[in-house]
Scaffold this motif. Structure first.
Motif, PDB file in Angstrom:
ATOM      1  N   ALA A 151      -6.909   1.517  -5.657  1.00  0.00           N
ATOM      2  CA  ALA A 151      -5.656   1.905  -4.989  1.00  0.00           C
ATOM      3  C   ALA A 151      -4.932   2.987  -5.794  1.00  0.00           C
ATOM      4  CB  ALA A 151      -4.760   0.691  -4.793  1.00  0.00           C
ATOM      5  N   ALA A 152      -4.967   2.880  -7.106  1.00  0.00           N
ATOM      6  CA  ALA A 152      -4.333   3.903  -7.947  1.00  0.00           C
ATOM      7  C   ALA A 152      -5.060   5.236  -7.814  1.00  0.00           C
ATOM      8  CB  ALA A 152      -4.305   3.447  -9.407  1.00  0.00           C
TER       9      ALA A 152
ATOM     10  N   GLN B   7      -4.053   6.603  -4.496  1.00  0.00           N
ATOM     11  CA  GLN B   7      -2.681   7.131  -4.500  1.00  0.00           C
ATOM     12  C   GLN B   7      -2.624   8.484  -5.201  1.00  0.00           C
ATOM     13  OE1 GLN B   7       0.182   5.444  -2.922  1.00  0.00           O
ATOM     14  NE2 GLN B   7       0.563   7.649  -2.976  1.00  0.00           N
TER      15      GLN B   7
ATOM     16  N   VAL C 175       0.815  -1.199   0.000  1.00  0.00           N
ATOM     17  CA  VAL C 175       0.000   0.000   0.000  1.00  0.00           C
ATOM     18  C   VAL C 175       0.851   1.252   0.000  1.00  0.00           C
ATOM     19  CG1 VAL C 175      -1.625   1.325   1.377  1.00  0.00           C
ATOM     20  CG2 VAL C 175      -1.924  -1.115   1.103  1.00  0.00           C
ATOM     21  N   LEU C 176       1.919   1.245   0.736  1.00  0.00           N
ATOM     22  CA  LEU C 176       2.676   2.475   0.919  1.00  0.00           C
ATOM     23  C   LEU C 176       3.704   2.669  -0.176  1.00  0.00           C
ATOM     24  CD1 LEU C 176       3.262   2.359   4.744  1.00  0.00           C
ATOM     25  CD2 LEU C 176       1.448   3.442   3.465  1.00  0.00           C
ATOM     26  N   ALA C 177       3.686   3.855  -0.716  1.00  0.00           N
ATOM     27  CA  ALA C 177       4.696   4.248  -1.687  1.00  0.00           C
ATOM     28  C   ALA C 177       5.278   5.573  -1.228  1.00  0.00           C
ATOM     29  CB  ALA C 177       4.079   4.362  -3.069  1.00  0.00           C
TER      30      ALA C 177
ATOM     31  N   ALA D  38      -3.966  10.906  -2.693  1.00  0.00           N
ATOM     32  CA  ALA D  38      -3.022  11.061  -1.582  1.00  0.00           C
ATOM     33  C   ALA D  38      -1.865  11.955  -2.004  1.00  0.00           C
ATOM     34  CB  ALA D  38      -2.512   9.694  -1.123  1.00  0.00           C
ATOM     35  N   ASN D  39      -1.378  11.768  -3.220  1.00  0.00           N
ATOM     36  CA  ASN D  39      -0.265  12.593  -3.707  1.00  0.00           C
ATOM     37  C   ASN D  39      -0.630  14.079  -3.722  1.00  0.00           C
ATOM     38  OD1 ASN D  39       1.220  10.257  -4.044  1.00  0.00           O
ATOM     39  ND2 ASN D  39       0.879  10.147  -6.249  1.00  0.00           N
TER      40      ASN D  39
ATOM     41  N   VAL E 268       0.609   8.737   1.890  1.00  0.00           N
ATOM     42  CA  VAL E 268       1.714   9.597   1.505  1.00  0.00           C
ATOM     43  C   VAL E 268       2.214  10.315   2.753  1.00  0.00           C
ATOM     44  CG1 VAL E 268       0.259  11.587   0.910  1.00  0.00           C
ATOM     45  CG2 VAL E 268       2.483  11.321  -0.180  1.00  0.00           C
TER      46      VAL E 268
ATOM     47  N   CYS F 123      -6.368   1.303  -1.180  1.00  0.00           N
ATOM     48  CA  CYS F 123      -5.895   2.326  -0.250  1.00  0.00           C
ATOM     49  C   CYS F 123      -4.500   2.800  -0.623  1.00  0.00           C
ATOM     50  CB  CYS F 123      -5.855   1.778   1.175  1.00  0.00           C
ATOM     51  SG  CYS F 123      -7.401   1.016   1.729  1.00  0.00           S
ATOM     52  N   ALA F 124      -4.148   3.957  -0.096  1.00  0.00           N
ATOM     53  CA  ALA F 124      -2.816   4.508  -0.346  1.00  0.00           C
ATOM     54  C   ALA F 124      -2.471   5.504   0.743  1.00  0.00           C
ATOM     55  CB  ALA F 124      -2.770   5.192  -1.712  1.00  0.00           C
TER      56      ALA F 124
END
Length: 157
Positions: free
Chosen positions: A44-45, A48, A4-6, A51-52, A131, A128-129
């Motif tokens: 999820a994309a 993300q 999940v975490l990037a 989130a970004n 940041v 999910c995501a």
């Protein structure tokens, strides 16, 4: 299922897998007799991408949720080092104590909408995501759900 975490933070991070997140959701759903969710990479994309957008300010503002096609739970934690996605999902599930099924409302003005989205009977998928946000002064976390829950005048289960 992907991680999940990037997050690009140089701080130590506790990693939570998509399977962990789905398992927590599905335990809560099973407790009220609702069918299991599955992980969706497209959700999820989407999560993300949003989130970004919150990386600079950590603001707990909902996205446009694709014109409300998606449901959405948000959280923020002030510690990049201590945060896990599981801890955020656990907090949402803990809102169960504030939900009164008979009146289909939150007790005493407490928050329970995150919980009702987690267990919404018609929801079938989650992504999910997270940041690191505000110069590593916190973590913004989002789960996106399809189809959306918390439909007015309907019970979650």
């Amino acid at each position: 299922m992907a991680m999940v975490l990037a997050m690009t933070s140089t701080a130590a991070q506790a990693q939570t897998t998509a399977a962990d997140i789905v398992n927590i959701h599905n335990a809560a759903r099973s407790a009220v007799g609702v069918a299991a969710l599955s992980w969706d990479d497209n959700l999820a994309a989407y999560a993300q991408g949003y989130a970004n957008q919150r990386a600079g300010d950590c603001a707990l503002r909902h996205s446009d949720r694709n014109n409300y096609q998606y449901g959405e739970n948000l959280s923020w934690n002030p510690s990049v080092q201590a945060w896990t996605a599981a801890s955020s999902v656990d907090q949402w599930v803990a809102e169960k104590g504030s939900y009164d099924y008979a009146s289909n409302s939150c007790v005493g003005g407490a928050m329970c909408g995150h919980y009702t989205q987690v267990v919404w009977r018609d929801t079938t998928a989650v992504g999910c995501a997270a940041v690191a946000c505000n110069a590593n002064r916190g973590v913004f976390f989002i789960c996106t759900y399809f189809p959306a829950g918390n439909v007015q005048n309907q019970r979650p289960y």
